[in-house]
Design an enzyme around this catalytic site. Structure first.
Site, PDB file in Angstrom:
ATOM      1  N   LYS A 130       0.841  -1.198   0.000  1.00  0.00           N
ATOM      2  CA  LYS A 130       0.000   0.000   0.000  1.00  0.00           C
ATOM      3  C   LYS A 130       0.875   1.246   0.000  1.00  0.00           C
ATOM      4  O   LYS A 130       0.624   2.209  -0.729  1.00  0.00           O
ATOM      5  CB  LYS A 130      -0.911  -0.052   1.231  1.00  0.00           C
ATOM      6  CG  LYS A 130      -1.912   1.069   1.343  1.00  0.00           C
ATOM      7  CD  LYS A 130      -3.024   0.709   2.336  1.00  0.00           C
ATOM      8  CE  LYS A 130      -2.547   0.620   3.774  1.00  0.00           C
ATOM      9  NZ  LYS A 130      -2.515   1.928   4.430  1.00  0.00           N
ATOM     10  N   ASP A 133       3.187  -0.136  12.586  1.00  0.00           N
ATOM     11  CA  ASP A 133       2.151  -0.991  12.008  1.00  0.00           C
ATOM     12  C   ASP A 133       2.326  -2.459  12.355  1.00  0.00           C
ATOM     13  O   ASP A 133       1.397  -3.257  12.189  1.00  0.00           O
ATOM     14  CB  ASP A 133       2.124  -0.830  10.484  1.00  0.00           C
ATOM     15  CG  ASP A 133       1.500   0.485  10.056  1.00  0.00           C
ATOM     16  OD1 ASP A 133       0.831   1.130  10.889  1.00  0.00           O
ATOM     17  OD2 ASP A 133       1.687   0.883   8.884  1.00  0.00           O
ATOM     18  N   LYS A 181      -3.623   6.089  15.144  1.00  0.00           N
ATOM     19  CA  LYS A 181      -3.820   5.275  13.944  1.00  0.00           C
ATOM     20  C   LYS A 181      -5.322   5.127  13.666  1.00  0.00           C
ATOM     21  O   LYS A 181      -6.134   5.893  14.175  1.00  0.00           O
ATOM     22  CB  LYS A 181      -3.135   3.918  14.130  1.00  0.00           C
ATOM     23  CG  LYS A 181      -1.612   4.002  14.256  1.00  0.00           C
ATOM     24  CD  LYS A 181      -0.985   4.438  12.949  1.00  0.00           C
ATOM     25  CE  LYS A 181       0.531   4.386  13.002  1.00  0.00           C
ATOM     26  NZ  LYS A 181       1.142   4.699  11.690  1.00  0.00           N
TER      27      LYS A 181
END
Length: 445
Positions: free
Chosen positions: A34, A328, A355
């Site tokens: 991504k 992440d 987040k």
């Protein structure tokens, strides 16, 4: 064919995950990154020639960036194997932009809109209006941009960005830096971007710099200050984006690869993930080394620049992790820690609060909801996670909190729970990995 171990409710509001008594393992292909796709799409839209981006699988966030760029005047066509990008025309009007819940799309494109002098309305969804824009917003406003509706579902931008001196705190979001690095080369004069404090998530900036080089953009980075805390980027104005090739490939994504690599670490049968660049600037490739430290058995077979990673569980033991550059990975690392003997400590977690969910709170809810032992603790005013592992966990009902990484982590945890796991809001995975449950089914046979 439906998988008996992955049972969705008819309205997709929940999924119940169980596992066979014997799992054979399997092979999963890494999906496109991504992070890399966002950057290549933006650079291609700014280029002076058409570019085809090989990206056979997309996601909600990648599609959001493509949609916004199309609304800004690029012609982006989704084809079977990727995106065909016709660069921006000279047209200055913009249609409404829909970043959805993608923080990357919003923070990357705001400076680009400013550099192009576009007036635009951006419609934000989910938690995105609540996520911070400061100090990016104030720096843009100091340089000719007007922003209204901050903190609301509709954000408006007008004005034209001017060159000059920009200063960004490196401890909030590397996405601010990436957005400015894309925009500043387009301005009429030279600019200096000073990043103060520690530059968190540095690998994401390295991905940006790699893409800029591939499109002929020159950025001169000066050595950090004597105290090692500041980075200065000097950027000439009036540069032109030009692709190094008519076709470029989006790298396999390490953030999502980490999920299935961790699945292998929890099982007695091997899981192989194919199609990852072992020399990628993506910081999340450190998952391989971290799982090796946990005690997993890992073999890497490199074919050309790509690697196949085969991993299976060993005797996992708790370790200490610095999450400053890899926020992440914290949800899936917490799952590994929940099944590792002893206590795992995960430090430098503060940025997890901003987040898609407050990932300190939601990771704690996930692990404790499955019967594990996890606590947020403080030491010298800094928060850290302490996770005490067990051979297995009971299972139970947990929520994804509409956070894709929490959803995937819960599903992987179900591989080692004694009972089933019912996951609420399971389709949060579509933000980054729409085919996740299909790939999970490949190892539940």
């Amino acid at each position: 064919m439906p998988n008996p171990y992955i049972q969705f409710q008819s309205d997709l509001s929940a999924v119940t995950l169980s596992h066979p008594k014997r799992i054979s393992g399997g092979t999963v292909a890494a999906i496109p990154s991504k992070s890399h796709a966002h950057r290549l799409l933006i650079a291609a839209a700014l280029s002076d020639t058409p570019v085809f981006l090989y990206c056979p699988f997309s996601s909600r966030d990648i599609d959001a960036t493509a949609s916004c760029l199309s609304a800004m005047g690029a012609a982006i066509t989704r084809e079977e194997k990727g995106f065909r990008v016709m660069p921006f025309s000279s047209e200055t009007a913009s249609h409404p932009l829909h970043p959805g819940e993608s923080g990357s799309t919003l923070r990357f494109l705001l400076p680009v809109l400013g550099a192009l002098g576009r007036t635009a309305e951006l419609h934000l969804e989910g938690r995105l209006p609540e996520r911070p824009l400061h100090p990016l917003d104030s720096e843009m406003e100091r340089h000719g941009i007007s922003l209204s509706g901050k903190g609301e579902p509709t954000l408006r931008i007008s004005g034209k960005l001017t060159p000059g001196e920009y200063t960004i705190d490196g401890g909030i979001s590397s996405q601010y830096i990436t957005g400015l690095l894309f925009a500043l080369p387009l301005l009429d004069g030279d600019s200096v971007l000073t990043v103060t404090g520690k530059l968190e998530s540095r690998p994401y900036v390295d991905i940006t710099l790699q893409v800029l080089r591939e499109f002929g953009i020159r950025v001169r980075e000066e050595l950090p200050a004597a105290d090692g805390t500041s980075v200065i980027f000097r950027i000439s104005g009036k540069q032109q984006y030009h692709s190094c090739a008519p076709e470029l490939r989006v790298e396999g994504g390490w953030s999502n690869t980490a999920v299935f690599v961790t699945a292998g670490a929890l099982l007695n049968k091997p899981v192989t993930v194919t199609g990852c660049r072992m020399d990628s600037p993506q910081g999340d490739r450190i998952i391989v080394e971290l799982l090796r430290q946990f005690g997993a058995d890992i073999r890497i077979n490199t074919v050309s620049e790509l690697g196949n990673i085969t991993i299976s569980g060993g005797h996992l033991r708790g370790i200490e992790i610095d999450a400053a550059q890899i926020p992440d990975l914290v949800p899936i690392l917490s799952v590994a820690a929940a099944f590792a003997e002893g206590t795992t400590i995960i430090r430098n977690i503060e940025r997890l609060r901003i987040k898609e969910s407050d990932r300190i709170a939601t990771v704690c809810a996930l692990i404790s909801g499955l019967g594990g032992s996890i606590a947020e603790k403080k030491e010298a005013e800094a928060s850290f996670l302490a996770i005490t592992g067990a051979p297995s966990l009971p299972g139970g009902t947990v929520s994804s909190f509409n956070d894709h990484r929490i959803a995937m982590s819960a599903a992987i945890a179900s591989l080692r729970t004694e009972g089933s796991v019912t996951l609420l809001s399971p389709m949060a995975v579509e933000k980054s990995y729409p085919g996740f449950y299909n790939d999970l089914a490949q190892i539940l046979v």
